[in-house]
Design a protein around this motif. Structure first.
Motif, PDB file in Angstrom:
ATOM      1  N   ILE A  31       0.777  -1.122  -0.028  1.00  0.00           N
ATOM      2  CA  ILE A  31      -0.182  -0.015   0.117  1.00  0.00           C
ATOM      3  C   ILE A  31       1.042   1.091  -0.038  1.00  0.00           C
ATOM      4  O   ILE A  31       1.813   1.281   0.894  1.00  0.00           O
ATOM      5  CB  ILE A  31      -0.756   0.004   1.265  1.00  0.00           C
ATOM      6  N   VAL A  32       0.669   2.272  -0.797  1.00  0.00           N
ATOM      7  CA  VAL A  32       1.298   3.585  -0.721  1.00  0.00           C
ATOM      8  C   VAL A  32       0.466   4.578  -0.621  1.00  0.00           C
ATOM      9  O   VAL A  32      -0.329   4.922  -1.469  1.00  0.00           O
ATOM     10  CB  VAL A  32       1.899   3.563  -2.308  1.00  0.00           C
ATOM     11  N   PRO A  33       0.174   5.000   0.561  1.00  0.00           N
ATOM     12  CA  PRO A  33      -0.696   6.213   0.841  1.00  0.00           C
ATOM     13  C   PRO A  33      -0.079   7.308   0.364  1.00  0.00           C
ATOM     14  O   PRO A  33       1.032   7.474  -0.016  1.00  0.00           O
ATOM     15  CB  PRO A  33      -0.782   6.114   2.343  1.00  0.00           C
ATOM     16  N   SER A  34      -1.034   8.326   0.635  1.00  0.00           N
ATOM     17  CA  SER A  34      -0.712   9.597  -0.109  1.00  0.00           C
ATOM     18  C   SER A  34       0.294  10.565   0.881  1.00  0.00           C
ATOM     19  O   SER A  34       1.176  11.428   0.260  1.00  0.00           O
ATOM     20  CB  SER A  34      -1.967  10.638  -0.231  1.00  0.00           C
ATOM     21  N   GLY A  35       0.116  10.379   2.059  1.00  0.00           N
ATOM     22  CA  GLY A  35       0.762  11.202   2.956  1.00  0.00           C
ATOM     23  C   GLY A  35       2.334  10.983   3.194  1.00  0.00           C
ATOM     24  O   GLY A  35       2.925  10.232   2.683  1.00  0.00           O
ATOM     25  N   ASP A  36       2.536  11.888   4.330  1.00  0.00           N
ATOM     26  CA  ASP A  36       4.186  11.771   4.816  1.00  0.00           C
ATOM     27  C   ASP A  36       4.077  11.141   6.234  1.00  0.00           C
ATOM     28  O   ASP A  36       2.759  10.800   6.695  1.00  0.00           O
ATOM     29  CB  ASP A  36       4.600  13.050   4.776  1.00  0.00           C
ATOM     30  N   ALA A  37       4.993  11.092   6.860  1.00  0.00           N
ATOM     31  CA  ALA A  37       5.208  10.835   8.271  1.00  0.00           C
ATOM     32  C   ALA A  37       4.119  11.437   9.165  1.00  0.00           C
ATOM     33  O   ALA A  37       3.940  11.122  10.457  1.00  0.00           O
ATOM     34  CB  ALA A  37       6.430  10.492   8.801  1.00  0.00           C
ATOM     35  N   HIS A  38       3.795  12.818   8.963  1.00  0.00           N
ATOM     36  CA  HIS A  38       2.954  13.592   9.641  1.00  0.00           C
ATOM     37  C   HIS A  38       1.388  13.813   9.322  1.00  0.00           C
ATOM     38  O   HIS A  38       0.541  14.333   9.593  1.00  0.00           O
ATOM     39  CB  HIS A  38       3.518  14.959   9.572  1.00  0.00           C
ATOM     40  N   GLN A  39       1.093  12.965   8.074  1.00  0.00           N
ATOM     41  CA  GLN A  39      -0.177  12.583   7.535  1.00  0.00           C
ATOM     42  C   GLN A  39      -0.463  14.143   6.997  1.00  0.00           C
ATOM     43  O   GLN A  39      -1.690  14.414   7.131  1.00  0.00           O
ATOM     44  CB  GLN A  39      -1.442  12.059   8.683  1.00  0.00           C
ATOM     45  N   SER A  40       0.429  14.735   6.438  1.00  0.00           N
ATOM     46  CA  SER A  40       0.082  15.836   5.903  1.00  0.00           C
ATOM     47  C   SER A  40      -0.688  15.653   4.445  1.00  0.00           C
ATOM     48  O   SER A  40      -0.432  14.697   3.778  1.00  0.00           O
ATOM     49  CB  SER A  40       1.337  16.739   5.340  1.00  0.00           C
ATOM     50  N   GLU A  41      -1.590  16.549   3.947  1.00  0.00           N
ATOM     51  CA  GLU A  41      -2.105  16.672   2.974  1.00  0.00           C
ATOM     52  C   GLU A  41      -1.147  17.050   1.772  1.00  0.00           C
ATOM     53  O   GLU A  41      -1.010  16.320   0.644  1.00  0.00           O
ATOM     54  CB  GLU A  41      -3.451  17.471   2.832  1.00  0.00           C
ATOM     55  N   TYR A  42      -0.472  18.292   2.143  1.00  0.00           N
ATOM     56  CA  TYR A  42       0.473  18.586   0.986  1.00  0.00           C
ATOM     57  C   TYR A  42       1.852  18.154   1.618  1.00  0.00           C
ATOM     58  O   TYR A  42       2.148  18.333   2.503  1.00  0.00           O
ATOM     59  CB  TYR A  42       0.830  20.106   0.955  1.00  0.00           C
ATOM     60  N   ILE A  43       2.972  17.664   0.639  1.00  0.00           N
ATOM     61  CA  ILE A  43       3.831  17.075   1.008  1.00  0.00           C
ATOM     62  C   ILE A  43       5.034  17.230   0.184  1.00  0.00           C
ATOM     63  O   ILE A  43       5.259  17.915  -0.940  1.00  0.00           O
ATOM     64  CB  ILE A  43       3.701  15.440   0.843  1.00  0.00           C
ATOM     65  N   ALA A  44       6.333  17.157   0.704  1.00  0.00           N
ATOM     66  CA  ALA A  44       7.542  17.688   0.259  1.00  0.00           C
ATOM     67  C   ALA A  44       7.714  16.569  -0.968  1.00  0.00           C
ATOM     68  O   ALA A  44       7.230  15.284  -0.864  1.00  0.00           O
ATOM     69  CB  ALA A  44       8.623  17.675   1.161  1.00  0.00           C
ATOM     70  N   PRO A  45       8.444  17.035  -1.864  1.00  0.00           N
ATOM     71  CA  PRO A  45       9.028  16.132  -3.151  1.00  0.00           C
ATOM     72  C   PRO A  45       9.384  14.690  -2.656  1.00  0.00           C
ATOM     73  O   PRO A  45       9.133  13.863  -3.226  1.00  0.00           O
ATOM     74  CB  PRO A  45      10.033  17.058  -3.876  1.00  0.00           C
ATOM     75  N   CYS A  46      10.177  14.643  -1.616  1.00  0.00           N
ATOM     76  CA  CYS A  46      10.686  13.405  -1.439  1.00  0.00           C
ATOM     77  C   CYS A  46       9.784  12.507  -0.764  1.00  0.00           C
ATOM     78  O   CYS A  46       9.966  11.295  -0.527  1.00  0.00           O
ATOM     79  CB  CYS A  46      11.625  13.551  -0.065  1.00  0.00           C
ATOM     80  N   ALA A  63      -2.356   4.201  -3.363  1.00  0.00           N
ATOM     81  CA  ALA A  63      -2.097   3.220  -4.510  1.00  0.00           C
ATOM     82  C   ALA A  63      -1.823   2.026  -3.642  1.00  0.00           C
ATOM     83  O   ALA A  63      -1.512   1.716  -2.660  1.00  0.00           O
ATOM     84  CB  ALA A  63      -1.026   3.686  -5.452  1.00  0.00           C
ATOM     85  N   ILE A  64      -2.323   0.787  -4.593  1.00  0.00           N
ATOM     86  CA  ILE A  64      -2.172  -0.409  -4.016  1.00  0.00           C
ATOM     87  C   ILE A  64      -1.701  -1.349  -5.004  1.00  0.00           C
ATOM     88  O   ILE A  64      -2.386  -1.358  -6.008  1.00  0.00           O
ATOM     89  CB  ILE A  64      -3.458  -1.084  -3.356  1.00  0.00           C
ATOM     90  N   VAL A  65      -0.522  -1.971  -4.874  1.00  0.00           N
ATOM     91  CA  VAL A  65       0.194  -2.539  -6.098  1.00  0.00           C
ATOM     92  C   VAL A  65       0.144  -4.265  -5.338  1.00  0.00           C
ATOM     93  O   VAL A  65       0.640  -4.491  -4.313  1.00  0.00           O
ATOM     94  CB  VAL A  65       1.590  -2.117  -6.156  1.00  0.00           C
ATOM     95  N   ILE A 123       3.939   5.747   7.457  1.00  0.00           N
ATOM     96  CA  ILE A 123       3.272   6.633   6.569  1.00  0.00           C
ATOM     97  C   ILE A 123       1.768   6.481   6.881  1.00  0.00           C
ATOM     98  O   ILE A 123       0.988   7.128   6.723  1.00  0.00           O
ATOM     99  CB  ILE A 123       3.377   6.206   5.139  1.00  0.00           C
ATOM    100  N   ILE A 124       1.437   5.244   7.336  1.00  0.00           N
ATOM    101  CA  ILE A 124       0.014   4.915   7.640  1.00  0.00           C
ATOM    102  C   ILE A 124      -0.788   5.480   8.931  1.00  0.00           C
ATOM    103  O   ILE A 124       0.045   5.126   9.846  1.00  0.00           O
ATOM    104  CB  ILE A 124      -0.311   3.630   7.406  1.00  0.00           C
ATOM    105  N   PRO A 125      -1.419   6.143   8.785  1.00  0.00           N
ATOM    106  CA  PRO A 125      -2.174   6.527  10.201  1.00  0.00           C
ATOM    107  C   PRO A 125      -2.867   5.367  10.872  1.00  0.00           C
ATOM    108  O   PRO A 125      -3.100   4.555  10.540  1.00  0.00           O
ATOM    109  CB  PRO A 125      -3.325   7.631   9.768  1.00  0.00           C
ATOM    110  N   ALA A 126      -2.449   5.506  12.405  1.00  0.00           N
ATOM    111  CA  ALA A 126      -2.854   4.213  13.272  1.00  0.00           C
ATOM    112  C   ALA A 126      -4.377   4.180  12.834  1.00  0.00           C
ATOM    113  O   ALA A 126      -4.865   2.729  12.990  1.00  0.00           O
ATOM    114  CB  ALA A 126      -2.743   4.861  14.649  1.00  0.00           C
ATOM    115  N   ASP A 127      -5.296   4.917  12.660  1.00  0.00           N
ATOM    116  CA  ASP A 127      -6.742   4.581  12.420  1.00  0.00           C
ATOM    117  C   ASP A 127      -7.107   3.778  11.335  1.00  0.00           C
ATOM    118  O   ASP A 127      -7.914   2.984  11.297  1.00  0.00           O
ATOM    119  CB  ASP A 127      -7.730   5.840  12.569  1.00  0.00           C
ATOM    120  N   GLN A 128      -6.085   4.049  10.120  1.00  0.00           N
ATOM    121  CA  GLN A 128      -6.315   3.496   8.859  1.00  0.00           C
ATOM    122  C   GLN A 128      -5.951   2.084   9.080  1.00  0.00           C
ATOM    123  O   GLN A 128      -6.307   1.128   8.710  1.00  0.00           O
ATOM    124  CB  GLN A 128      -5.673   4.356   7.811  1.00  0.00           C
ATOM    125  N   TRP A 129      -4.522   1.991   9.959  1.00  0.00           N
ATOM    126  CA  TRP A 129      -3.914   0.721  10.017  1.00  0.00           C
ATOM    127  C   TRP A 129      -5.106  -0.218  10.726  1.00  0.00           C
ATOM    128  O   TRP A 129      -5.094  -1.495  10.228  1.00  0.00           O
ATOM    129  CB  TRP A 129      -2.907   0.887  10.864  1.00  0.00           C
TER     130      TRP A 129
END
Lengths: 624, 624
Positions: A31-46, A63-65, A123-129
């Motif tokens: 699973i490739v979620p959108s966010g970063d380690a802070h669950q930000s909506e807007y994220i840095a390029p990295c 994304a899920i592969v 990257i995954i929020p605890a509630d989603q996990w």
């Protein structure tokens, strides 16, 4: 815009999904979620890992592969964009439509028996996990944390994590010192009987310490965590930013302070081990407060019995209610923003109509240029949506050279844009026509306007949640069989993120906090005709007390005051579809634009834009 | 109405809470929920344990008794009633108000350390158990199942559980045979890959087998459970009801049947052991489907790994969408019901105005008398709310001798009543004045009417959940600072419970299922002025396809058709507050009442009521 070719990347990802170098056992899905380690909506390029692997770079999507499939979940704002940006390796899952499976249901339907599904625990929020793990477990599968991010292992040219200088904000901007914010937070902690509070959201760290940064484009935040104890303050932040004398003075790092206000600065990367140490040192009944959206990794650092999780943190709730300094700042920012837009629209009318040389990108750049002339301008608050004709129907469109259209007198133009000023954040959408709109375009525009007014002028009792107002924005559209597939409004930060919780106006949310005076949200209904045009009318509005005849048995009531003061194009309005009340609303609104923005245009000596403003704010006349 | 004196009862309860005869260890708190073992809203006298211990007999409420405290949680409909019925031993917890603690928070605040909280596992739904157990555990307490119901141990004159004869319904009423319903259910089970389905709600058992009963007043249901396998049908039911030849034939108990339609009849009390046996016999991947509102006791009978829990069962969802036979039956029932009410209101006008001898109870009895004259009348569908003046402000008031007021020409009269007919269930509220209403009363009534029309005439896209329409009903009230503390509508059964899921129109729910054509709900906004009057206007409405200009890009749209056809008192309407559209709605509605109900009154030879109907349906004239 041509789609990203992902065949080779997916092949590489599927290899590392089986590689003992990265996973203890092969994972059958990643699973490739959108966010970063802070669950930000807007994220840095990295952190744009989902965009890297799929090509789809909208602000929301997961994304899920698997070994056979690659699927992308996103919402109505991005259906067209995602379809354009992804190649045939990808299946688009349109969230919000009846027949679209949830990620869990889809995984269960495609996975072989007893599969392992991997995800980066940071990257995954605890509630989603929790939700995902439960659904998978009940179908015989396992969700497993994969420590090394698998996208990073194949992303050879991944950019570095940014680490830019900080801005300090004094009391005239914030209204409350960081020390007083810590005191208020500790009092909330005492109320709930918790000993520690972990600040994981970037805007919450920034708000708490009255600091701003520029690590993430459009969001004046910086990569950091904080852990607040009843007598300790730990700030996890990298780089030499703490060497800046202004920052040191602001945080009183070198002063002799009461120990409970002494800030201990630690490396950003040490949060997990420090938090684990906190977790190990807890006695029974000692609790640690975290957002239930904090990462699974940090949440797991605290043993379950010691966790106190809430959907909204006390910082999130305090931050949403703007104080007098912040409200005044937001007013000033919106006046400056309106000046810039009057200049822009005046310029567009002069350029588009006779010359036809203005593209979406040129218009967006010009908007930024006018904004940057205003005092305390910092940056844009999101990527400008400058879209004409069919591009307007791509709800979160951003013009790029491949899609760039030229504005003309034959198409509707939609501009959704905003900026960060040191005194406030703006976000405004106007839809206009530089030639003669068709009757149908005017009809649709007028329904959207009726919806906008229905929310803006709504009166509701104290304690009402914003989601209960969402249908008001749709009623006129619904009557004619039209609708839009996004929420009506979101919370707006004060020189902070343009989208923030815990309030908003959306049918998708139920758990929003009740609106209260001082909260600031957007009001932005729209209508989109795929392949033809998009319409949206957006103001940022402040929740204020209302006066009513009977005052809800002293429960009190609320309404909205528009902070955005930019004319709504009257040429697009079919006046016969407006009620008298609606017509008066438009005229009063334009009167206020003329007075407030007119005075500022005058003061700034922008006489041509002032003339434009006066022309555009002529009262509507309604046949009796 | 004087409160029940509960000092002695609470003393006894606190004794058994510590008695080793009933509890392994003493419990420091005991929860008494509202429901029965089927989580019914309306319950048999033997299940009215919360009313027995507290005196408060409204339809919703939870009592919690600790060694020091006794507290009652209930919602806005019952604040006044509960306050009247309970003595000083009890604290009223007003749900929905901001400062009211949840049961969990309250318990945590009052309990000594490491307390045990007891509850009857057959009475508490599994989802509530889970939430409560978690909250208590995280505060160091324990929720424990107490097998013997502690109220029953002190309730010396507790009535017997009823066991009344059954009614069989043929295809002309139900539209679908019970065999076809079983086939459809099994196909839903196959879709979800479950092998067993446990039917725990009484109305679901009744609907599935096309049987009705009268074990619970107002609800035509009978005490039973069912367990449906892919090849077996087990019905758990007591008494000699299965000896009735009509029932035996209906269920084909004596026929040679395909084995998968053979019904095995078992004692009601054997459900737990039978379900435990099912649970023990399961192989991996074999699942049992239960409602997440099924009792904790039955849910626990199935090992956790084998449970498949959903908020709404497939029966609940299928039952909500009425087929053509059911819809036609509901139409017939509402026509008969309207005839009875025209008779009643005509009679009231003749009696109240000149004589002043009609009390609330007499009016309620008279309403029942007129209804009972109609074909296929079975019983009332709930206790008639016949209330005048200040009693109208008690939202779920039921007149009793102590509170019984006389109808007069000086007070507003509110009648909320309905009946069970063999072809359908009704529920209608009308508010009227037999003298001259004040301008304020008319103003409030007209806002409520505007809200009623806003919902009834609403057009919305397919897939819309009913809760999104709730604010439409409040908008006109909110504008003047008025509101009401209850939802706007509930699902209505077809000769079944007057309140049913999974749809409704309420700001309190988020998890309702989307409205679809064939669903039936109530539309009942109100306004209540404590100590003065109550206003409510309620129709039962059918969800039907709507025609719109643009039809939501072929997604289709819905609106409502009123099934209730009873005049709305025009004397109470301030026509100047209505828009032209609203005025037309009232006139069209009254025109339909006149045509449809007029024809039936004519057919039944009820000429005086017909004259009343014609007078009451004169068109409103609106000043231009």
């Amino acid at each position: 815009m041509s789609p990203k070719i992902t065949t080779e990347l997916l092949k590489q990802l599927r290899q590392v999904m089986k590689s003992p170098k990265y996973v203890q056992e092969p994972v059958q899905a990643y699973i490739v979620p959108s966010g970063d380690a802070h669950q930000s909506e807007y994220i840095a390029p990295c952190d744009c890992r989902r965009a890297f692997i799929s090509g789809f770079d909208g602000s929301a999507g997961t994304a899920i592969v698997t070994e056979q499939h690659a699927a992308m979940w996103t919402d109505g704002r991005y259906f067209l964009q995602a379809a354009h940006q992804m190649d045939n390796n990808w299946t688009l899952m349109k969230m919000g439509l009846k027949d679209t499976p949830t990620q869990e249901d889809w995984l269960v339907s495609v996975l072989p028996e007893a599969s392992k599904v991997g995800v980066d625990p940071f990257i995954i929020p605890a509630d989603q996990w929790k939700r995902m793990a439960k659904a998978l477990r009940s179908a015989g599968h396992d969700l497993v944390p994969v420590k090394e991010n698998l996208i990073d292992t194949i992303w050879t040219d991944c950019p570095q994590r940014p680490c830019k200088p900080l801005i300090t904000l004094n009391l005239s901007y914030t209204g409350v010192s960081w020390r007083d914010k810590i005191v208020a937070l500790r009092s909330k902690m005492a109320e709930r009987k918790v000993l520690w509070f972990v600040v994981t959201a970037l805007d919450e760290v920034a708000w708490l310490f009255n600091l701003r940064g520029s690590d993430v484009e459009y969001n004046p935040v910086f990569f950091a965590y904080a852990v607040i104890g009843m007598n300790t303050i730990r700030l996890f932040i990298d780089g030499d930013r703490m060497m800046d004398p202004a920052v040191r003075e602001h945080l009183q790092l070198d002063s002799t302070l009461e120990p409970e206000f002494k800030i201990q600065v630690l490396p950003y990367g040490s949060i997990l081990s420090e938090l684990q140490a906190v977790g190990e040192g807890l006695s029974p009944k000692e609790k640690v407060w975290l957002s239930d959206k904090a990462s699974y990794a940090l949440t797991e650092a605290i043993p379950k019995a010691y966790r106190y999780l809430t959907p909204y943190t006390p910082i999130c709730i305090a931050k949403a209610v703007k104080n007098a300094s912040e409200t005044e700042g937001m007013r000033r920012a919106h006046i400056k923003d309106a000046v810039a837009l009057c200049e822009l629209f005046n310029w567009l009318e002069k350029e588009v109509v006779p010359k036809g040389t203005v593209t979406e990108i040129i218009a967006a750049d010009k908007a930024e240029e006018f904004r940057s002339q205003q005092k305390d301008f910092v940056e844009l608050s999101f990527a400008t949506i400058s879209s004409t004709g069919p591009n307007g129907a791509i709800i979160h469109y951003k013009p790029v050279p491949e899609t760039n259209r030229t504005l003309s007198v034959n198409e509707i133009y939609l501009l959704d844009s905003g900026a960060q000023y040191k005194d406030g954040t703006t976000d405004v959408t106007r839809t206009m026509h530089f030639g003669t709109p068709s009757a149908y375009e005017k009809e649709c525009f007028t329904y959207v306007l009726k919806g906008h007014i229905a929310v803006s002028a709504a009166i509701f009792p104290n304690g009402t949640k914003g989601h209960l107002l969402d249908s008001f924005a749709r009623s006129a559209l619904w009557d004619c069989g039209l609708d839009y597939l996004h929420g009506t409004g979101h919370g707006v930060g004060s020189f902070l993120n343009v989208h923030e919780g815990p309030c908003g106006i959306s049918y998708k949310t139920f758990a929003d906090e009740p609106l209260e005076a001082g909260m600031i949200v957007s009001d932005e209904p729209g209508y989109y005709e795929d392949g033809s045009f998009g319409i949206r009318i957006e103001n940022v509005v402040l929740v204020i007390p209302a006066e009513t005849k009977y005052n809800f048995k002293n429960r009190g009531s609320l309404t909205f005051e528009p902070l955005t003061l930019v004319p709504i194009q009257t040429k697009m309005i079919d006046v016969n579809l407006l009620t008298e009340k609606e017509c008066n609303w438009v005229n009063n609104y334009h009167q206020k634009c003329r007075e407030v923005i007119g005075a500022e245009l005058e003061r700034q000596g922008r006489h041509e834009a002032l003339q434009w403003l006066i022309r555009e704010t002529e009262p509507l006349l309604r046949a009796q």
